[in-house]
Design an enzyme around this catalytic site. Sequence first.
Site, PDB file in Angstrom:
ATOM      1  N   ARG A  43       0.809  -1.022  -0.019  1.00 22.50           N
ATOM      2  CA  ARG A  43      -0.060   0.193  -0.104  1.00 22.50           C
ATOM      3  C   ARG A  43       0.867   1.130   0.073  1.00 22.50           C
ATOM      4  O   ARG A  43       1.018   2.002  -1.157  1.00 22.50           O
ATOM      5  CB  ARG A  43      -0.954  -0.106   1.198  1.00 22.50           C
ATOM      6  N   ASP A  44       1.606   1.522   1.115  1.00 21.33           N
ATOM      7  CA  ASP A  44       2.580   2.630   1.243  1.00 21.33           C
ATOM      8  C   ASP A  44       3.666   2.746   0.115  1.00 21.33           C
ATOM      9  O   ASP A  44       3.837   3.935  -0.282  1.00 21.33           O
ATOM     10  CB  ASP A  44       2.864   2.854   2.550  1.00 21.33           C
ATOM     11  N   HIS A 235       5.916   3.454  13.023  1.00 19.90           N
ATOM     12  CA  HIS A 235       5.881   3.715  11.439  1.00 19.90           C
ATOM     13  C   HIS A 235       7.107   4.622  11.147  1.00 19.90           C
ATOM     14  O   HIS A 235       6.944   5.805  10.985  1.00 19.90           O
ATOM     15  CB  HIS A 235       4.436   3.806  10.861  1.00 19.90           C
ATOM     16  N   HIS A 237      10.147   6.226   8.308  1.00 17.70           N
ATOM     17  CA  HIS A 237      10.873   6.283   7.007  1.00 17.70           C
ATOM     18  C   HIS A 237      12.272   6.545   7.158  1.00 17.70           C
ATOM     19  O   HIS A 237      12.707   6.982   8.221  1.00 17.70           O
ATOM     20  CB  HIS A 237       9.991   7.474   6.457  1.00 17.70           C
ATOM     21  N   CYS A 268       6.848  10.257  -0.018  1.00 22.46           N
ATOM     22  CA  CYS A 268       5.769  11.119   0.628  1.00 22.46           C
ATOM     23  C   CYS A 268       6.046  12.587  -0.107  1.00 22.46           C
ATOM     24  O   CYS A 268       7.142  13.056  -0.130  1.00 22.46           O
ATOM     25  CB  CYS A 268       5.989  11.830   2.008  1.00 22.46           C
ATOM     26  N   ASN A 277       9.794   3.522   3.247  1.00 19.51           N
ATOM     27  CA  ASN A 277       9.789   3.187   4.730  1.00 19.51           C
ATOM     28  C   ASN A 277      11.259   2.572   5.034  1.00 19.51           C
ATOM     29  O   ASN A 277      11.606   2.049   4.289  1.00 19.51           O
ATOM     30  CB  ASN A 277       8.466   2.354   4.842  1.00 19.51           C
TER      31      ASN A 277
END
Length: 352
Positions: A43-44, A235, A237, A268, A277
């Site tokens: 997803r990310d 979470h 990065h 992002c 990430n």
Amino acid sequence: MSTTRPPEGARTAVRQDEGFSIPPSSVWHGAGRRIHLQEVGTRDGLQAECTFVPTEDKIALVNALSATGLSKIEVTSFTSPTAIPALRDAEVVLREIERRPGVVYSALVPNLRGAERAIEARADEFNLVMSASETHNLANLRMTREQSFAALTQVVQLARAQQVSVNISLSCAFGCPMEGDVSEPTVLAWAQRFVDLGVHGLTLCDTTGMAYPGQVALLTQAARQRWPGTELTLHFHNTRGMGLANVLAGIDAGADRFDASLGGIGGCPYAPGATGNVCTEEVVHALQLMDYDTGVDLEGLIAASRRLPGLISHDTPSQITKAGRRLDLHPVPADFETIRTRALARDTVPSL
């Protein structure tokens, strides 16, 4: 391998590791402590890619990840296909994956319509997202934080009626690229409002790679003390190269759940120079070396990661797929015996 920490009385013992004495209670020696890795690359990671990964390849990738023993996989996003065309096949992917017992299949849900779609596709969990930063929330979601909270409250209510678990991810919990630091009281206050709604889990997100270990330790300790019954995830990065250090700081502060992305993909749009990430296979490799129990088959994870460049049409940040694991050894030079013979023939001891 044990999945529990040693009893308090055993922590005075030391482990000999290549000549060094390491206290078992140290972050450097997991002593079998269970750490849960939660994959967000599907997803990310994929949502940030320009190349559309075919639906059947997404399904095959999720199936391969499921087989490695990851605790949770964020499979896709039920955001508008116009906004994120890379994940426009969300329903098909989530419906057609092979579901393994013990793996939670999560999906990002932005609003009521997304929640309805996710319910039809049988998501195990809704991952809701808003920012702890007002500026980032407006830039990213086109809403104030209060407007986001009101919209997500409706999603939580629907999820409870449908008996679907809910996790809230607070973006920019460790800093905003436009505002700078976001105060700890601000982050905790927004988290409290969602905990009061009855969410199952809370994720503190370093959305743009601004976190550093000391900050991670303090915020993690504060969250664990305030909500011991809420599932806490961190979470990170790796934008500024502190991703793994932040994971270890979180573990030292008591966290046991971490999001990570296969190959380290992601990014992002509101963080210039942002990387993805923390890399799933790199985190698993490091933790296993330190005797943590991740429950993950590293070899299978690396095999899945090596498929990524062919799917997204470019290389990934993963160093493990390039250099191999620490003890993936290499053959000696072809003329090694000649080198050895010549070295031994030399008079290396000075005459007295």
